[in-house]
Design an enzyme around this catalytic site. Structure first.
Site, short mmCIF file in Angstrom:
data_model
loop_
_atom_site.label_atom_id
_atom_site.label_comp_id
_atom_site.label_asym_id
_atom_site.label_seq_id
_atom_site.Cartn_x
_atom_site.Cartn_y
_atom_site.Cartn_z
N ASP A 1 37.91 44.93 36.56
CA ASP A 1 37.39 45.80 37.63
C ASP A 1 38.27 45.77 38.87
O ASP A 1 37.78 45.78 40.00
CB ASP A 1 35.95 45.41 37.99
CG ASP A 1 35.01 45.56 36.80
OD1 ASP A 1 35.25 46.44 35.97
OD2 ASP A 1 34.05 44.77 36.70
N LEU A 2 39.57 45.74 38.66
CA LEU A 2 40.54 45.79 39.76
C LEU A 2 41.34 47.08 39.65
O LEU A 2 41.35 47.74 38.60
CB LEU A 2 41.49 44.59 39.69
CG LEU A 2 40.87 43.20 39.88
CD1 LEU A 2 41.95 42.13 39.77
CD2 LEU A 2 40.16 43.09 41.21
#
Length: 444
Positions: A94-95
């Protein structure tokens, strides 16, 4: 939770909560000595009961060309090792899919090779008996991307890679799903099963349900299997018991039986077990159930029999709940639904008084929603039974929006729609009663 894991057969625990700011958002900030002492105690307790404690590292906006950033992660790793922790996980999920610092572009050809370099550097600090897990930025999908090919070619063989399946929360996971990505990454991927987790936009969904949609051969083709629990520990444990049952006997796993057993051992009596199962049936929206079947709860036959006994629902009320299952072919009878409404009140009463205080607190918002719909249904039946009482109809319409202010999902619009149909029927009965020579229908 660690003691629970030991009892049901799980043997590894990953500490990596995104809501711990020092783990993720403020990862460059050190933990205090008090916190490190707590980590040490938890790791020792886990080791004593046969559960491997895996310490999670993460890094938002990491600079791959800044030695201070690497040193910060290595410092946390060393501090953890000093407390007896041997296994670690680097969580880069989730970057952003691009570099956060322009300097990194000049050194690394792409993000995958930069991340592989970081993993390979950290693995050098690992003890021989330690494990290292890596959650890549791309951790679900078809498993055949340029990013994953580069990662597989560059990662040290000691790094094990997490994978959630074709979706972030995958309704199904097959051996073929794992085979593709395992070939690309050049190692058996480790399943990170995002069930029963219910964070972020799923926080109003209960996720008390059995594990389904997992092929029986997964334990044979995966490098490991981790289940992501939700923030509500007691409700998570009900679902996790079914995951444990699947892992113990994947070919003989029966989701219905496993869930029934999980509810039974998680509650203090058959009455409590029945109440939890009743609520779980109505609050059945979760990622493993298709959107087209979230409303397939067990109350529809009784609702259909109720309206069949009254010659059908009033046409003026408009269409039925979108997404409900097909109409049941049942004998006309009002009694089953009237009994269910009484049961709803009793189940809510039981849930508000569960002996396990954690489970009681975890379920409280959904219990309140269930109790609210029970009131709505009870008032609606009262309005229908007393068509001459206009205030009874007003009670129903006043109560519905109050219940809907609680956004925790229980049966969708099932009871809202049912109650409004009762109001319409009561109004029509009242109008007929006011006409000369028209008897009011007697209630069943």
């Amino acid at each position: 939770m660690v003691d629970f894991m030991h009892r049901v057969g799980f043997n590894a625990y990953v500490y990596a909560p995104k809501n711990d700011p020092v783990h993720r958002n403020r990862w460059r900030e050190p933990y205090t000595n008090v916190e490190w002492a707590q980590f040490g105690r938890l790791a020792r307790h886990a080791r004593d009961v046969g559960v491997e404690f895996i310490f999670g590292l993460s890094a938002l906006k990491f600079s791959y060309t800044n030695p201070a950033h690497l040193m910060t992660l290595r410092s946390k790793l060393r501090e953890a090792k000093a407390r007896g922790i041997r296994s670690f996980a680097l969580m880069l999920d989730d970057l952003p899919k691009n570099f956060s610092h322009s300097e990194d572009v000049t050194v690394f050809p792409d993000l995958a090779r930069a991340q592989a370099w970081l993993v390979n550097e950290l693995v050098q600090d690992l003890d021989p008996d330690g494990e290292f897990y890596f959650c890549p930025t791309q951790y679900f999908g078809s498993g055949n991307s340029t990013y994953l090919w580069a990662l597989g070619a560059s990662l040290t063989p000691r790094a094990q890679v997490f994978w959630t399946g074709r979706k972030e929360c995958s309704p199904t996971i097959t051996a073929a799903d794992l085979g593709r990505v395992s070939d690309v990454l050049r190692r058996k991927v480790v399943i990170w099963d995002n069930f029963p987790v219910n964070d972020l936009d799923m926080q109003h969904d209960l996720h008390v349900a059995p594990l389904v949609g997992r092929a029986p051969e997964l334990p044979e083709v995966a490098g490991g299997y981790f289940a992501a629990a939700g923030a509500l520990s007691a409700t998570s444990r009900i679902a996790l018991r079914t995951t444990a049952a699947y892992l113990r006997d994947p070919y003989g796993y029966n989701p219905v039986a496993a869930f029934r057993d999980a509810v039974r051992v998680s509650t203090a009596s058959s009455q409590e077990a029945a109440a939890v199962a009743f609520l779980a049936d109505l609050a059945r929206r979760h990622p493993l159930v298709s959107r087209s079947s979230v409303l397939y709860h067990s109350l529809w036959p009784a609702i259909d029999a109720f309206w069949a006994a009254r010659g059908g629902p009033p046409e003026e009320a408009g269409p039925d709940v979108p997404g409900r299952p097909a109409m049941s072919d049942v004998p006309p009878d009002e009694r089953p639904l009237r009994q269910i409404v009484r049961d709803m009140e009793l189940h809510a009463y039981t849930l508000f008084r569960l002996q396990d205080p954690v489970l009681r607190r975890n379920l409280a918002p959904w219990t309140a929603k269930l109790a609210g719909w029970a009131r709505v249904a009870k008032y609606a039946l009262g309005a229908l039974d007393n068509p001459g009482d206009a205030r009874a109809r007003e009670y129903v319409l006043e109560e519905i929006p109050l219940v809907r202010e609680n956004f925790h999902w229980v049966a969708g619009d099932t009871f809202d729609t049912f109650a409004r149909r009762c109001v319409w029927s009561a109004e029509r009965a009242s109008e007929r009663a006011s006409e000369p020579g028209q008897p009011v229908r007697e209630t069943a």
